[in-house]
Design an enzyme around this catalytic site. Structure first.
Site, short mmCIF file in Angstrom:
data_model
loop_
_atom_site.label_atom_id
_atom_site.label_comp_id
_atom_site.label_asym_id
_atom_site.label_seq_id
_atom_site.Cartn_x
_atom_site.Cartn_y
_atom_site.Cartn_z
N CYS A 1 4.76 -1.12 -5.52
CA CYS A 1 3.31 -0.95 -5.68
C CYS A 1 2.69 -1.91 -4.69
CB CYS A 1 2.89 -1.31 -7.10
SG CYS A 1 1.09 -1.48 -7.31
N CYS B 1 -0.82 3.12 -0.84
CA CYS B 1 -0.67 3.12 -2.29
C CYS B 1 0.52 3.99 -2.65
CB CYS B 1 -1.95 3.68 -2.90
SG CYS B 1 -1.87 3.93 -4.68
N1 DGL Z 1 -1.65 -0.06 -5.24
C1 DGL Z 1 -1.19 1.08 -5.92
C2 DGL Z 1 0.27 1.39 -5.70
O1 DGL Z 1 0.79 1.06 -4.66
C3 DGL Z 1 -1.70 1.48 -7.26
C4 DGL Z 1 -2.23 0.53 -8.24
C5 DGL Z 1 -3.03 1.20 -9.31
O2 DGL Z 1 -4.19 1.56 -9.04
O3 DGL Z 1 -2.48 1.39 -10.42
O4 DGL Z 1 0.93 1.99 -6.51
#
Ligand code: DGL
Length: 257
Positions: A182, A70
């Protein structure tokens, strides 16, 4: 070897997909903190606490290494996290560097798509400054895609409309590269590509993160196990009802298991 994957939801599956190709013989524990998503709209301190809870869980189940799959969690929490845990922790970083290198040759600009929290963070600004690329990097927060992904909506009219509206103000031909900053966003690869020119190259940080993970495991002498299996857990360590959907995402969109 037991490897933990951590994300707010299903986004980290796009990184797990790469891991399954490069390190197929490992036991994977995929932790999705669905109770607290979207991280992109939380405060920095909230996200730090969620990540710490996740790492405490990983320590309890005795993993050999963790991937924070993430970008948002990595950008706010990774700094101090590593010294609190004995296992190696590998994070994500928007793949701005290869995109800038590519666009400098092309004389084009780079568009970074991420959550608003990632884009506000000092870590991101420092990365762009280090590359001396402030002038050629534009950013856009697309938190709506995280919500669509969590509803398993990827290629729908609603997503199309949302992107149309968000990207309308951009001069699309200016961009030689798009960075998917993301981990939820590669799930929208196909639909996103329709908004850019055929020559636009998409970059994401998954491959780099997994190569780094493989190097660390090798250095530490952590050897693959014979058994390959994946277990999905959510906040508080319960098995999610969407276990099957997670597997389907990996099969359909990431062509793995
Ligand atoms: N998958 C996450 C990222 O790479 C975050 C998404 C979220 O929960 O806002 O930033």
């Amino acid at each position: 070897m037991k490897i933990g994957f951590f994300d707010s939801g299903i986004g980290g599956l796009t990184v797990l997909g790469h891991a399954l190709n490069i390190l197929p013989f490992a036991e994977y524990i995929y932790y999705a903190d669905i109770e607290h998503l979207p991280y992109g709209e939380k405060t920095k301190n909230e996200v730090k606490q969620y990540v710490q809870n996740g790492m405490d869980y990983m320590a309890k189940i005795k993993v050999d290494a963790v991937v924070i799959a993430c970008n948002t969690a990595t950008s706010v929490a990774i700094g101090k996290l590593r010294k609190n845990y004995s296992f190696p922790i590998v994070g994500m970083e928007p793949a701005v560097k290869p995109a800038v290198t590519y666009c400098k040759e092309q004389g084009k600009k780079v568009l970074v798509l991420a959550t608003s929290l990632t884009l506000r963070e000092e870590k991101f600004h420092q990365l762009v400054q280090r590359l001396d690329a402030t002038e050629m990097v534009d950013t856009m927060a697309l938190g709506g895609l995280v919500k669509f992904a969590e509803q398993f909506k990827f290629d729908t009219a609603e997503v199309q409309e949302y992107l149309q509206k968000e990207l309308a103000a951009l001069t699309i031909q200016d961009y030689g590269a798009v960075v998917l900053g993301c981990t939820h966003f590669p799930l929208f690869n196909k639909i996103l590509q329709q908004f850019f020119t055929k020559e636009t190259v998409f970059f994401d940080g998954s491959a780099g993160t997994i190569t780094h993970l493989a190097d660390i495991l090798k250095q530490k002498g952590i050897v693959p196990s014979v058994d390959d299996k994946i277990k999905f857990v959510i906040t508080d360590g319960e098995l999610p009802p969407s276990d099957v959907d997670y597997k389907k995402i990996l099969q359909t969109y990431l062509h793995t298991i």
